[in-house]
Design an enzyme around this catalytic site. Structure first.
Site, PDB file in Angstrom:
ATOM      1  NE  ARG A 179      -1.689   0.377   4.550  1.00 31.20           N
ATOM      2  CZ  ARG A 179      -0.921   0.996   5.438  1.00 31.20           C
ATOM      3  NH1 ARG A 179      -0.373   2.143   5.172  1.00 31.20           N
ATOM      4  NH2 ARG A 179      -0.690   0.453   6.619  1.00 31.20           N
TER       5      ARG A 179
ATOM      6  CG  HIS B  93      -4.968   1.499   7.839  1.00 32.44           C
ATOM      7  ND1 HIS B  93      -5.154   0.237   7.315  1.00 32.44           N
ATOM      8  CD2 HIS B  93      -6.022   1.732   8.656  1.00 32.44           C
ATOM      9  CE1 HIS B  93      -6.277  -0.278   7.824  1.00 32.44           C
ATOM     10  NE2 HIS B  93      -6.814   0.607   8.620  1.00 32.44           N
TER      11      HIS B  93
ATOM     12  CE1 TYR C 232       2.524   2.144   8.939  1.00 26.01           C
ATOM     13  CE2 TYR C 232       1.375   3.626  10.443  1.00 26.01           C
ATOM     14  CZ  TYR C 232       1.413   2.916   9.276  1.00 26.01           C
ATOM     15  OH  TYR C 232       0.355   2.955   8.407  1.00 26.01           O
TER      16      TYR C 232
HETATM   17  C1  LIG Z   1     -11.907  -7.213  14.309  1.00 25.43           C
HETATM   18  C2  LIG Z   1     -11.206  -5.934  13.992  1.00 25.43           C
HETATM   19  N1  LIG Z   1     -10.179  -5.532  14.738  1.00 25.43           N
HETATM   20  C3  LIG Z   1      -9.564  -4.370  14.505  1.00 25.43           C
HETATM   21  C4  LIG Z   1      -9.964  -3.562  13.469  1.00 25.43           C
HETATM   22  C5  LIG Z   1      -9.275  -2.228  13.213  1.00 25.43           C
HETATM   23  N2  LIG Z   1      -8.500  -2.316  11.973  1.00 25.43           N
HETATM   24  C6  LIG Z   1      -9.017  -1.884  10.802  1.00 25.43           C
HETATM   25  S1  LIG Z   1      -8.020  -2.224   9.511  1.00 25.43           S
HETATM   26  C7  LIG Z   1      -6.865  -2.948  10.507  1.00 25.43           C
HETATM   27  C8  LIG Z   1      -5.626  -3.533   9.887  1.00 25.43           C
HETATM   28  C9  LIG Z   1      -5.959  -4.535   8.832  1.00 25.43           C
HETATM   29  O1  LIG Z   1      -4.791  -5.016   8.259  1.00 25.43           O
HETATM   30  P1  LIG Z   1      -4.852  -6.015   7.027  1.00 25.43           P
HETATM   31  O2  LIG Z   1      -5.707  -7.195   7.370  1.00 25.43           O
HETATM   32  O3  LIG Z   1      -3.445  -6.308   6.646  1.00 25.43           O
HETATM   33  O4  LIG Z   1      -5.600  -5.230   5.871  1.00 25.43           O
HETATM   34  P2  LIG Z   1      -5.158  -3.872   5.162  1.00 25.43           P
HETATM   35  O5  LIG Z   1      -5.800  -2.767   5.907  1.00 25.43           O
HETATM   36  O6  LIG Z   1      -3.686  -3.819   5.168  1.00 25.43           O
HETATM   37  O7  LIG Z   1      -5.723  -3.962   3.780  1.00 25.43           O
HETATM   38  C10 LIG Z   1      -7.272  -2.890  11.833  1.00 25.43           C
HETATM   39  C11 LIG Z   1      -6.478  -3.411  12.965  1.00 25.43           C
HETATM   40  C12 LIG Z   1     -11.050  -4.017  12.709  1.00 25.43           C
HETATM   41  N3  LIG Z   1     -11.530  -3.306  11.683  1.00 25.43           N
HETATM   42  N4  LIG Z   1     -11.645  -5.196  12.979  1.00 25.43           N
END
Ligand SMILES: Cc1ncc(C[n+]2csc(CCOP(=O)(O)OP(=O)(O)O)c2C)c(N)n1
Ligand SMILES: Cc1ncc(C[n+]2csc(CCOP(=O)(O)OP(=O)(O)O)c2C)c(N)n1
Ligand SMILES: [Mg+2]
Ligand SMILES: [Mg+2]
Lengths: 367, 330, 367, 330
Positions: free
Chosen positions: C258, C262, C271
């Site tokens: 990405r 985020h 970070y």
């Molecule tokens: C159950 C849950 N825990 C925490 C979050 C908060 N949160 C939103 S996105 C994220 C990171 C997700 O990382 P990844 O699975 O690698 O997907 P990316 O955003 O990189 O596409 C977090 C911790 C959430 N949406 N759902």
């Protein structure tokens, strides 16, 4: 070859079904070997008595362990006293080896809360009923041990079915990421109540699931107590003193069988064949070790008889102790919910006490 | 005239599943040990044999996936009937229940509706191990988008289960296992439904309105009989559906009596008795002649079985509670 | 060699960073190739505009996708119309290819519930915010497809972080056990907010986690749209027509990055290093495919300009459409909670309406 | 005299964590993005740098393991302070919360107590995506064995957080993120505690007792001021702890006014307002002069943000609700 470098489907073995040596016998003295034999006998005898107590209405639902003594006693024997056991509900054998008095186990299944409290110097967690939900506790405990610079290992027992739960996965992943001294001991007894191992997961082995977490996974013949001892000892050693290239945690898949019902509430004839049970009975860990120990001249008829007598007395004493424990007082309902009883719970307790005084215990016990 | 069978409550569950499996190919029963084993309480006995492993499915041991896969199936228009083996094991699937099962329709603005029925044996009193005696229906009543049904008789069980399975919305169907085999009742062999959202009067009386449901219905009726001997006549309403509540019937009974008690085995704080009390004083304060009694489980973790009789409201405790409501004088 | 027989850490590749062919170019006609290019351009342009809408206060929090177009457009292009997409929150690119109008995506992030409802003929599930919780839905949907004898495949997108959640594990295990036509598409973009891939799990690859479920796992260069297309097409074909020896599901790990934050609420400079971002920017899927298509004589300056103009118009139209959508009526709060509005909700709606009538909207909007 | 800093609520969270990390080596902060990133709301900013990755731990993305590992650490006597990124993501860890965090002490008959504090930003109003605006404190209040704390000012936040971390029992600490940065207050630099289980009076008045907590405290006070202009004087009680409730303060305020309203943003059915209503009519029915008003979120899934202002109780809605309670005449 390092025991952890084997193929996942190549189980560690020491004795074959006849008690013949087919692998590296671990370095155990006579007392220790006899101890394993005696504790397996005790677990087996305890189990039979517990099932009949349940039949006689002297105990509630009970989960038998017969068939699984090799895995339980073999592994628990390898632990240091300061290590911790984080059990599911079927590991009374392992817990006994680690110091939990068998009367505690009986009390628990008799519905007494006190049965879940191990003596303060016995490092055994309370029984965890929701499948796999205790695996994170073992990882957290081990993590605490590591953070504090102690070298206690946390040994978590769970079943084949437990590997399907999210908590198993999350906890293993944490164990890998934080490199915690955790031993993940899977009692693969082929069945999760009526669901056979093959329908629980399409993974070729359960040991191989370790791949997803970056640490070692290894299969062991769970009906072979010496093999289980050996692999557990190796995993504990690695957890305490990991070589550069390996993480501390290990997933051990102990391949075994539950001879009896899932619990006394279960009827296994509905879902599995007698043939299968028979096939596995031939692998029974107790005669197997006995044959080996007799061949080595460590056991003879006299010693076996003495052990039998000792075991019967110990279990009879445990039953006596459990059955003579007084029915817990209703205040125990409230007592331990918080460190200090909140006012509202005091009021609810008073409500209960007042009614008991007015109408007597029969008002509750519905008899 | 329709033929009937004399069934226990758990047999009525089985019969209800059987009827719906037969009537609609989209109905799928799924869960741990529901197949060959016929369910740990025999609620699915023989269904696997009759309908096969695609319609009556033994799943791996994973509650979140059981609920979550059912959500996906239901979104495609199937009518899954997942079972959780005991209601105390719904929590590993809690996120799927509250974040998805309850909200999929609202989230998709009605494009996807979830005609699924999540069944679980529920409640205490059977000398079961820890976590096997939970009654936390208030959790589900607090979450919008779910319906929550708790039957107390074999007849209602079959009819409410059919209504739940046919309902376009997701239903949590909690089966009071204490009375799974407590008594029998004539149950029509034919399919029929009992409407979701309607309470029923189990006993008429003018002095105190008593609201209850599930396994507590029987000790409540017992208490009512004991009180009748002292001249206190209870109206006993079996709510049958916890969400949405039959507010009209509840308020009506209260307006006729001015006194009320609510009986449930779930813990007291923020339970259904609190909700019913709040409704009554909102809608009928001027009729109220006495504090509304909450006769409930205590606010403690459900104990191991040696103490469960002290935890659960007994007929005597219910009787005393109702008596307080009846005899209160300002 | 079957694409699924590669080592887990040997990603499928078709074009290198310069657009030079280094693998098997999938059999796509000119229109399809240009389509992939155009849709990536659209996704990139949309993304930039969306971020600036958020900056200008015209939209709420928004999760950018720049850098991930190769994985999204490459995979979605391989789907049949009847296949289903079960997205997380970042797959507007894939959803667009599958028919979701971009104005829906904008509406959604503008806080309008209607944005989550795809048109009835577009097989895209609503956005799932709780990480990994939508994976079981994809397995359940696929299971329904199989039970009904249809051959629709369900493609579930999720991130590297999602693989740590219990729901990922449970859903994969169900997919294996019930052999459902599910494609588990992991967008490994190296970060879960601030947590890097290496600290998310100690597993050597994410693709290798498939081992635990008995089905295939494969890595693909996620910055290479043609490689992603090829591996997705192979996985879809296998899901529909599995050979004897393989299960239908596939776990695809698309290794990518990405470029941006985020979400618009995140500041990645806290970070991660600019260097890392720079390194990955050189792998950008858009110039890479453009170079290849120019070299093949499929694209030239004129066509690129025309595409640019087309893309800009389409996105401008979407913004116009989203911004001119009326603010939703408060009754929408209640309307869809149940198929029929329960009496109590009608009463609550009446409460709200009465107050609105009495005190006006300002009474709520707090301005 | 102790020095003070002028802090926002979220800075008070950070300061509270900082103080406790410094005071006790057994305190460990853990969760998603709490380390290097300093938390998505900056509640842990700088802590990772100061205390290192063993004390301020970035975890993988798995709520059940976050809670479950904290249970294991706490059983060993550590004082983990796990963070769940938003309270709407507590559900994947729900089984660990209700089956273990709440019950470990009771199960082990006091051998293991869990001095852990589960923090989560909570509540709506910040234009956040779906699931980021939950207020389901009633779930946790219904589960015995937990304490549930919800501060509404920076001063209380630091003191209640310290009290929670030092408490021998597990605490759910919900932080109203709408007011994370809404205002500042002088907060002592020194460590101090605010006792768990005690409500506080935010405004004195004789006409109506209004009970609230968290982010609703401010619009409630605003409503009270508006009502004062019409001669209606509200006593506003900020409950601060939801479990156990400060029953004494609640009943006392009601006895002095005879009228009451409860304000929370959580859904109405089986929420805290129902519980408080039930308590009041049980303990002080004879003082009651009007129905107790429940001014709450509606019984619907929390909407996407274009509608959230209609969902959340506004000062105007609160004002109207209180007015009903004040002006009711039998
Ligand atoms: C159950 C849950 N825990 C925490 C979050 C908060 N949160 C939103 S996105 C994220 C990171 C997700 O990382 P990844 O699975 O690698 O997907 P990316 O955003 O990189 O596409 C977090 C911790 C959430 N949406 N759902
Ligand atoms: C979360 C949860 N779901 C369901 C159950 C009911 N249950 C008790 S034991 C069991 C099977 C467990 O199988 P396995 O993990 O193989 O262990 P085993 O009993 O064979 O030792 C089930 C489904 C439970 N205790 N917890
Ligand atoms: Mg098993
Ligand atoms: Mg990611």
């Amino acid at each position: 070859m390092n025991v952890f470098d084997r193929a996942y489907d190549d189980p560690v073995r020491v004795l074959d079904e006849d008690g013949t040596v087919v692998g590296d016998v671990p370095d155990l003295d006579e007392d220790a070997l006899v101890g394993i034999y005696r504790d397996m006998r005790l677990a087996r005898h305890f189990d039979g008595r517990a099932v009949s107590l349940q039949r006689q209405g002297r105990m509630g639902t009970y989960p038998p362990l017969s068939g699984q003594e090799g895995a339980q006693i073999g592994s628990a024997t390898a632990l240091a006293e300061d290590d911790w056991i984080v059990p599911s509900y079927r590991e009374h054998g392992a817990a006994f080896v680690h110091g939990l008095p068998p009367e505690k186990t009986l009390l628990y299944w008799m519905g007494h809360g006190d049965g879940a409290r191990a003596p303060d110097d016995v490092n055994v967690f309370p029984i965890a009923v929701p499948i796999a939900s205790h695996v994170p506790h073992a990882v957290g405990g081990a993590w605490a041990s590591k953070l504090r610079g102690e070298d206690d290992v946390f040994v978590c027992y769970f079943g084949d079915g437990a590997t399907s739960e999210g908590d198993f996965h999350e906890a293993c992943n944490f164990a890998g990421v934080f490199d915690t001294p955790t031993l993940l001991f899977c009692n693969n007894n082929q069945w999760a109540i009526s669901v056979p191992r093959e329908r629980q997961t399409r993974s070729a082995t359960l040991a191989g699931k370790a791949e997803a977490y970056g640490f070692d996974g290894v299969q062991v013949d769970g009906m072979d107590p010496l093999a289980v001892y050996a692999v557990t000892a190796a995993a504990l050693e690695k957890a305490r003193n990991p070589p550069e290239s390996r993480l501390r945690p290990t997933l051990i898949e102990a391949v075994q069988y539950r001879f009896g019902a899932h619990t006394t509430a279960d009827d296994p004839t509905v879902y599995r064949d007698d043939d299968e049970v028979e096939r596995w009975r031939r692998k029974d860990p107790i005669p197997r070790l006995e044959r080996y120990l007799r061949a080595e001249g460590i056991l003879d008829d006299d010693r076996v008889d003495a052990i039998e007598a000792e075991v019967e007395t110990r279990v009879a004493d445990a039953i006596e102790a459990a059955e003579s424990a007084p029915r817990p007082e209703p205040r125990a309902l409230f007592e331990h919910a918080y460190a200090e009883l909140p006012t509202e719970l005091e009021a609810q307790h008073a409500e209960l006490t007042a009614l008991r005084e007015e109408r007597g215990d029969a008002a509750f016990l519905g008899e | 005239m329709s033929d009937t069978q004399n069934l226990t409550l758990v047999q009525a569950v089985r019969d209800g599943l059987h009827t719906e499996l037969r009537a609609d190919d989209d109905v799928v029963v799924m869960g741990q040990d529901v197949g060959k084993n016929g369910g740990v309480f025999r609620a699915t006995e023989g269904l696997h044999e009759e309908f096969g492993g695609d319609r009556v499915v033994d799943t791996p041991l994973a509650e979140s996936a059981i609920v979550g896969c059912a959500v996906g199936m239901a979104a495609m228009g199937m009518r899954p009937v997942p079972e959780i083996q005991f209601s105390g094991f719904m929590y590993p699937g809690y996120d799927q229940i509250v974040s998805h099962m309850a909200r999929f329709r609202a989230r998709s603005r009605g494009r996807f509706t979830l005609p699924m029925t999540l069944r679980a044996p529920y409640g205490g009193g059977i000398r079961a191990p820890e976590h096997h005696s939970e009654s936390k229906e208030a959790f589900y009543a607090h979450e919008a988008g779910l319906k929550v049904v708790i039957p107390s008789t074999p007849y209602d069980t079959k009819g409410l289960l059919a209504a739940s399975i046919r309902d376009p919305d997701p239903v949590i169907f909690l089966e009071p296992k204490l009375i799974y085999r407590a008594f029998r009742e004539e149950v029509p062999e034919e399919p029929y439904t009992v409407p979701i959202g309607e309470a029923t009067t189990r006993r008429a009386g003018d002095d105190v309105a008593v609201f209850t449901y599930g396994a507590m219905t029987r000790p409540t009726l017992e208490a009512a009989e004991a009180l009748a001997e002292d001249g206190i006549e209870c109206e006993v309403l079996d709510l049958r559906t916890i969400s949405p509540l039959d507010r009209e019937a509840i308020v009506d009974a209260f307006e006729r009596t001015g006194r009320a008690a609510v009986v449930h085995e779930a813990p007291r704080t923020a339970g259904l008795a609190a909700e019913i009390t709040a409704i009554l004083q909102e809608e009928a304060l001027l009729y109220q002649e006495a504090p509304i009694e909450r006769i409930t489980g205590f606010d403690v973790p459900y104990p191991l079985y040696a103490l469960e009789d002290y935890y659960l409201p007994s007929a005597t405790r219910i009787e005393e509670g109702i008596r307080e409501a009846a005899e209160f004088e300002p």
